[in-house]
Design an enzyme around this catalytic site. Structure first.
Site, PDB file in Angstrom:
ATOM      1  CE  LYS A 147      -3.480   5.051 -16.552  1.00 23.74           C
ATOM      2  NZ  LYS A 147      -2.221   4.574 -16.347  1.00 23.74           N
ATOM      3  CE  LYS A 175       1.944  11.627 -22.640  1.00 22.65           C
ATOM      4  NZ  LYS A 175       2.587  10.847 -21.954  1.00 22.65           N
ATOM      5  CE  LYS A 234       8.155  -0.403 -25.591  1.00 21.75           C
ATOM      6  NZ  LYS A 234       8.982   0.217 -24.863  1.00 21.75           N
TER       7      LYS A 234
HETATM    8  P1  AMP Z   1       2.565   7.727 -19.076  1.00 14.87           P
HETATM    9  O1  AMP Z   1       2.497   9.092 -19.805  1.00 14.87           O
HETATM   10  O2  AMP Z   1       1.650   6.805 -19.743  1.00 14.87           O
HETATM   11  O3  AMP Z   1       3.769   7.381 -19.631  1.00 14.87           O
HETATM   12  O4  AMP Z   1       2.597   7.739 -17.729  1.00 14.87           O
HETATM   13  C1  AMP Z   1       3.523   8.322 -16.822  1.00 14.87           C
HETATM   14  C2  AMP Z   1       3.257   8.358 -15.541  1.00 14.87           C
HETATM   15  O5  AMP Z   1       2.073   9.119 -15.167  1.00 14.87           O
HETATM   16  C3  AMP Z   1       2.561   6.891 -14.909  1.00 14.87           C
HETATM   17  O6  AMP Z   1       3.555   6.036 -14.469  1.00 14.87           O
HETATM   18  C4  AMP Z   1       1.569   7.180 -14.034  1.00 14.87           C
HETATM   19  O7  AMP Z   1       2.173   7.225 -12.575  1.00 14.87           O
HETATM   20  C5  AMP Z   1       1.025   8.414 -14.189  1.00 14.87           C
HETATM   21  N1  AMP Z   1      -0.217   8.489 -14.778  1.00 14.87           N
HETATM   22  C6  AMP Z   1      -0.341   8.257 -16.290  1.00 14.87           C
HETATM   23  N2  AMP Z   1      -1.814   8.517 -16.525  1.00 14.87           N
HETATM   24  C7  AMP Z   1      -2.249   8.570 -15.298  1.00 14.87           C
HETATM   25  C8  AMP Z   1      -3.937   8.646 -14.811  1.00 14.87           C
HETATM   26  N3  AMP Z   1      -4.925   8.622 -15.737  1.00 14.87           N
HETATM   27  N4  AMP Z   1      -4.022   8.296 -13.632  1.00 14.87           N
HETATM   28  C9  AMP Z   1      -3.096   8.551 -12.576  1.00 14.87           C
HETATM   29  N5  AMP Z   1      -1.591   8.558 -12.922  1.00 14.87           N
HETATM   30  C10 AMP Z   1      -1.291   8.493 -14.458  1.00 14.87           C
END
Ligand code: AMP
Length: 329
Positions: free
Chosen positions: A194, A197, A111
């Site tokens: 993957k 966002k 960060k």
């Molecule tokens: P984020 O929105 O990137 O902060 O992700 C929050 C949580 O959602 C992560 O810690 C993962 O457990 C899950 N997650 C996000 N993107 C994926 C994905 N493409 N496939 C599986 N789990 C995901």
């Protein structure tokens, strides 16, 4: 029942990856544990969000988690800033935590590199606030990704150090609860690994049928298989992985067979995939709309959650004050 705590980042909308990678597990957990899920709006202050965005994003996230099936009758869901006990515990834990160890935390270093003009003390002490989030409920399990392991080690250190300094066995050492074995990795539609966002390749749960269909129809493909039973390239495998997640077994088999005998038409596959994603997301989307349009209901749920979380945290803090040596009136 064992206590479980998990923070939810208040940024953005939930997408299919979030659902199958994390939220689906929270929904299972609430049946088996005494769960405390909180929306980490205090943590979000490290990046100085605008005041009007703070409440708005907390409400958006609350509405979306409720729509997915997080059930306030089965768990405690609350907004972090509604339960102030955590700040008192944060202060006590900070007194026992050293600059060197906080500076060594990888997420802090990352960060600090990303936002060199805003390396604030909140960023540095993020792990002690996270420890306080957990320890205020004396939770034993924390569902987190592998990237949080160092922060979890700090939380255990905080618990251990407090117990050692005061000669008590008060805080349990919280353990990470990796559900990755049962979590699916949801791929993107752009052929990249993957759904995420920052990759800009997400299908969001709040999106309507038209938007989702348009996104799926635009998914990257190739020119098609050239030999029977050949291995699928990543872009095609990604579509099949999505199909596996949202479609019936027979549907997957139908397209597997078509792939294997080289008669597959990607247009048909995408149309089916879009229809099945919409079938899955539509009831959630309707609930998101219902909750988002009912601010009174959201406020009531948040208030009830805050009361339950406050009760748990206040009990811990009363003991902590006594242990530290403050007078209890
Ligand atoms: P984020 O929105 O990137 O902060 O992700 C929050 C949580 O959602 C992560 O810690 C993962 O457990 C899950 N997650 C996000 N993107 C994926 C994905 N493409 N496939 C599986 N789990 C995901």
């Amino acid at each position: 029942m064992e206590k479980v705590v998990s923070g939810i980042r208040p940024t953005g909308h939930l997408h299919l990856g979030n659902y199958f990678g994390a939220v689906a597990n929270f929904i299972k957990m609430q049946d088996n544990y005494n769960c405390y899920f909180f929306i980490a709006d205090w943590h979000s202050l490290t990046t100085h969000p605008k005041p009007e965005d703070i409440v708005k994003s907390a409400h958006t996230i609350l509405a979306e988690y409720l729509a997915c099936g997080i059930d306030p009758a089965k768990c405690t869901i609350y907004i972090q800033s509604d339960v102030r006990e955590v700040l008192e515990l944060y202060l006590y834990l900070n007194m026992n935590t050293y600059l060197g160890e906080l500076e060594r935390v990888t997420t802090f270093k990352e960060k600090a590199r990303k936002q060199p003009d805003n390396v604030n003390a909140g960023l540095l002490t993020y792990p002690t606030l996270m420890a306080a989030d957990i320890l205020q409920h004396r939770a034993v399990k924390v569902p987190v990704g592998k990237d949080q392991e160092q922060n979890m080690e700090m939380a255990r250190k905080c618990a251990r150090r407090f117990n050692n300094i005061y000669g008590v066995e008060f805080f349990p050492e919280p353990q990470s609860f990796h559900y990755s074995a049962s979590a699916v990795k949801v791929p993107g539609l752009d052929g990249s690994g993957k759904m995420g966002k920052s990759e800009g390749n997400c299908i969001y749960l709040y999106e309507d049928a038209k938007t989702i269909t348009k996104k799926v129809m635009k998914a990257v493909t190739d020119t098609g298989p050239t030999a029977p039973n050949s291995e699928k390239p990543e872009v095609i495998q990604n579509l099949f992985t999505l199909l596996n997640i949202v479609s019936e077994e027979e549907t997957v088999k139908f397209f597997e067979d078509k792939w294997n005998d080289c008669s597959i038409r990607y247009g048909d596959l995408k149309k089916q995939l879009a229809a099945d994603i919409v079938k899955f997301t539509e009831p959630i989307r309707e609930k998101i709309e219902m909750y988002s349009n009912d601010t009174d209901l959201l406020m009531r749920i948040a208030k009830d959650g805050a009361e339950k979380a406050h009760e748990s945290a206040a009990e811990t803090l009363a003991e902590v004050r006594k242990i530290i040596g403050f007078k209890v009136y």
